[in-house]
Design an enzyme around this catalytic site. Structure first.
Site, PDB file in Angstrom:
ATOM      1  CE  LYS A  68      -2.309  -1.205   3.712  1.00 40.89           C
ATOM      2  NZ  LYS A  68      -1.672  -2.540   3.922  1.00 40.89           N
ATOM      3  CB  THR A  69       3.751   2.351   2.072  1.00 43.67           C
ATOM      4  OG1 THR A  69       3.016   2.267   3.292  1.00 43.67           O
ATOM      5  CG2 THR A  69       4.676   3.554   2.133  1.00 43.67           C
ATOM      6  CG  ASP A 113       0.269   3.446   6.784  1.00 45.36           C
ATOM      7  OD1 ASP A 113      -0.661   2.772   6.302  1.00 45.36           O
ATOM      8  OD2 ASP A 113       1.337   2.939   7.194  1.00 45.36           O
ATOM      9  CB  THR A 162      -4.462  -3.117   8.303  1.00 48.07           C
ATOM     10  OG1 THR A 162      -4.616  -2.419   9.546  1.00 48.07           O
ATOM     11  CG2 THR A 162      -3.079  -2.817   7.737  1.00 48.07           C
ATOM     12  NE  ARG A 221       6.755  -4.435   5.500  1.00 48.95           N
ATOM     13  CZ  ARG A 221       5.712  -3.644   5.719  1.00 48.95           C
ATOM     14  NH1 ARG A 221       4.727  -4.049   6.500  1.00 48.95           N
ATOM     15  NH2 ARG A 221       5.643  -2.450   5.151  1.00 48.95           N
TER      16      ARG A 221
END
Length: 349
Positions: A68-69, A113, A162, A221
């Protein structure tokens, strides 16, 4: 520090953000996975560029570590616009948000965020800013307080969450484009690993990439983190080549099994099966039995176990499925959760 837990946590750990920055794709064409989101987003951005106007506000939802980032940074890069980054917990007061909004340049991208964790006053100010590019500044207190309207430059808000269900409807409805980030397939994670390996100068054959990808819990990640740990092992004990055997040996050493379960995941399943016969068991009882806090079991271990079909949440408590018995090398009883469905599947074939 719980090393084995950190290894498969989807949250960034320590100085990992700096490491991730070097591996992030810079353009939409370089972004791997999320094919539908990429295609939809490319249309939104291309249309905005042709009209020479900021695109609609963008909301991205999905688990941690799915990109997302990275996509927020790519949106700014594709638009050729500056990027301002903050987070929901940092916006405790309306004034915190007003200070950011009042200094935005025209066309700038504002990334928030964990947007669902904003304080209510800041959230209500954001409604007006997103819709009318204006904020109302309250001067004074009590009956003498006055509201001063302040115009702000047109901007694009990119929100990431999230937990999309915690976003209030008025905020969610103000986003023109909503994207849900799915967990990655192993084949997509292999492509992520190949790219990261090139940037890190790691010798990664196809069988090594596959072994790491299938243990990465569907999260880029985690895949990149496992690659770094396997690289360390390969450099010290295997001449630097990450073959399947090397990757498997390294990840077994770090207690990440073939399905991506770590020590805590297996402890939860082991206690549930061997001590409580598969359940149902209450969360608190289960947490005490594995020596962890209830929140750790519920937030850290359970989501992945449920997604893998190894654990079920029921009104009476947590229940292990027939697949959990099989995963730990045990024979599931006839009344195990999901056993009937498995039996029916074999009967049909």
């Amino acid at each position: 520090m719980n090393l084995d837990r950190d290894l498969v946590s989807p949250e960034p750990e320590g100085d990992e953000r700096a490491i991730e920055a070097a591996l992030r794709p810079k353009r939409l064409a370089e972004f791997i996975g999320q094919a539908r989101v990429r295609e939809q987003l490319s249309l939104v951005l291309e249309s905005a560029l042709r009209r020479n106007r900021p695109p609609d506000h963008v909301l991205m939802s999905g688990g941690p570590g799915l990109g997302k980032t990275t996509l927020a940074m790519i949106i700014a890069a594709e638009l050729g616009a500056p990027l301002r980054m903050t987070s929901g917990p940092a916006l405790e007061r309306a004034g915190d948000l007003a200070a950011i909004l009042s200094t935005l340049a025209e066309g700038e991208v504002l990334f928030i965020d964990e947007i669902h964790r904003m304080a209510r006053p800041a959230e209500e100010m954001l409604y007006l800013a997103m819709e009318d590019f204006r904020v109302d500044i309250i001067v004074g207190k009590g009956p003498g307080a006055t509201s001063i309207p302040l115009d702000i430059a047109p901007f694009t808000l990119v929100g990431a969450t999230t937990r999309a269900g915690l976003l209030p409807a008025p905020l969610r409805d103000r986003f023109g484009f909503t994207a849900h980030m799915d967990f990655y397939e192993a084949a997509e994670l292999e492509q992520v690993l190949y790219r990261s390996a090139r940037l890190m100068s790691v010798d990664l054959p196809a069988d090594g990439a596959w072994e790491i990808a299938r243990r990465s819990r569907g999260t880029p990640r985690i895949a990149n983190r496992l690659l770094r740990r396997v690289r360390d092992f390969a450099e010290v004990r295997a001449e630097g080549v990450v073959t399947r055997e090397v990757a498997a040996t390294a990840l077994d050493l770090y207690e990440v099994d073939a399905e991506g379960l770590d020590r805590l995941d297996r402890a939860v399943l082991g206690v549930l099966l061997r001590r409580f016969g598969g359940g149902p068991v209450g969360l608190s009882t289960l947490a005490v039995a594995v020596g962890e806090e209830p929140e750790t079991v519920e937030v850290v271990a359970e989501p992945f176990l449920v997604r893998q079909g190894l654990l079920a949440r029921t009104p009476r408590g947590r229940v292990a499925t027939a697949a959990a018995w099989t995963h730990l090398g045990l024979t599931p009883p006839p009344d195990a959760f999901g056993a009937a469905a498995v039996a029916t599947l074999f009967d049909d074939t």
